[in-house]
Design a protein around this motif. Structure first.
Motif, PDB file in Angstrom:
ATOM      1  N   ILE A   3       0.803  -1.219   0.000  1.00 19.57           N
ATOM      2  CA  ILE A   3       0.000   0.000   0.000  1.00 19.57           C
ATOM      3  C   ILE A   3       0.839   1.274   0.000  1.00 19.57           C
ATOM      4  O   ILE A   3       0.415   2.299  -0.528  1.00 19.57           O
ATOM      5  CB  ILE A   3      -0.994  -0.018   1.191  1.00 19.57           C
ATOM      6  N   THR A   4       2.046   1.227   0.569  1.00 21.27           N
ATOM      7  CA  THR A   4       2.881   2.436   0.578  1.00 21.27           C
ATOM      8  C   THR A   4       3.620   2.640  -0.741  1.00 21.27           C
ATOM      9  O   THR A   4       4.311   3.645  -0.912  1.00 21.27           O
ATOM     10  CB  THR A   4       3.916   2.384   1.713  1.00 21.27           C
ATOM     11  N   ARG A   5       3.455   1.714  -1.677  1.00 23.24           N
ATOM     12  CA  ARG A   5       4.261   1.733  -2.899  1.00 23.24           C
ATOM     13  C   ARG A   5       3.488   2.172  -4.139  1.00 23.24           C
ATOM     14  O   ARG A   5       4.043   2.127  -5.248  1.00 23.24           O
ATOM     15  CB  ARG A   5       4.844   0.332  -3.145  1.00 23.24           C
ATOM     16  N   ILE A   6       2.236   2.594  -3.994  1.00 21.51           N
ATOM     17  CA  ILE A   6       1.439   2.896  -5.184  1.00 21.51           C
ATOM     18  C   ILE A   6       1.111   4.384  -5.336  1.00 21.51           C
ATOM     19  O   ILE A   6       0.236   4.763  -6.107  1.00 21.51           O
ATOM     20  CB  ILE A   6       0.143   2.061  -5.224  1.00 21.51           C
ATOM     21  N   GLY A   7       1.815   5.228  -4.587  1.00 21.75           N
ATOM     22  CA  GLY A   7       1.700   6.668  -4.794  1.00 21.75           C
ATOM     23  C   GLY A   7       0.545   7.350  -4.112  1.00 21.75           C
ATOM     24  O   GLY A   7       0.106   8.412  -4.578  1.00 21.75           O
ATOM     25  N   LEU A   8       0.036   6.803  -3.005  1.00 17.73           N
ATOM     26  CA  LEU A   8      -1.078   7.438  -2.308  1.00 17.73           C
ATOM     27  C   LEU A   8      -0.594   8.642  -1.503  1.00 17.73           C
ATOM     28  O   LEU A   8       0.514   8.635  -0.952  1.00 17.73           O
ATOM     29  CB  LEU A   8      -1.770   6.432  -1.390  1.00 17.73           C
TER      30      LEU A   8
END
Length: 218
Positions: free
Chosen positions: A108-113
């Protein structure tokens, strides 16, 4: 001005934004960094999202927020009553929940949120969630092939989900409980989505004005 403070990835926050979108409530979307404790404490006295600010009210429980948004939103856009479906869904998914967390948190921290836009925000999340799952995100990601099968099995065994198109385009309180969890899984590449479940996701996303993560799945 109505404001909803959220994290994009948070299923409890998704409950609030999906009701706001469906009920056509004009609101300002405030995405906080994951390590921003101060704003949460100023708003509600503890680290918790979502938070709704409406007129002179501040509300900090997701379902209470949903009820308020239902109350102030378009009266013609009725939310259908909750049935036993949400509980059946939870029961069908319970055995796969540990694997779900490991697949999700590792990605989840790797998709640009926006809530993970800084090193501090990512590290804050990592510290809490790695303690929860008992391994590093790198270890969890490396075990993807081990964690996919139980989640795929859970998806295959879900109870039948009624499509909004089968009920005159209306949202239900079952959807408010079910959709956020399924949305979180759309960032996981390699999951086997039964066509009815994928159709359900797409239709609920459409009527609630939310996006999915399929295009960013890793």
């Amino acid at each position: 001005m109505t404001r909803i403070y959220i994290y994009d990835h948070c299923p409890f926050c998704v409950r609030a934004t999906m009701v706001a979108g469906y009920k056509k409530v004009p609101f300002q979307r405030e995405v906080l960094l994951n390590d921003d404790e101060q704003t949460c404490f100023e708003l509600i006295g503890k680290k918790m999202l979502p938070v709704l600010q409406h007129s002179d009210q501040v509300i900090g429980e997701s379902l209470d927020i949903c009820q308020k948004l239902d109350e102030i939103g378009d009266a013609e856009r009725v939310i259908l009553p909750q049935t036993a479906l949400a509980e059946q869904f939870s029961e069908a998914f319970s055995a796969a929940q540990p694997a779900n967390w490991k697949l999700n948190f590792a990605r989840i921290t790797r998709i640009g949120l926006p809530e993970f836009a800084t090193d501090g925000a990512r590290d804050y999340f990592r510290g809490k969630k790695e303690a929860m799952i008992g391994e590093t995100f790198e270890e969890a990601f490396a075990k993807t092939d081990e964690y996919l099968p139980p989640v795929n099995q859970a998806l295959a065994n879900l109870p039948t989900l009624t499509l909004p198109s089968e009920r005159a385009g209306r949202l239900s309180w079952d959807d408010v409980m079910i959709f956020p969890m399924l949305r979180s899984l759309t960032l996981v590449k390699g999951l086997e989505w039964p066509e009815p479940v994928r159709s359900y996701l797409n239709e609920v996303a459409d009527i609630t004005r939310l996006d999915l993560y399929f295009d960013r799945a890793i």
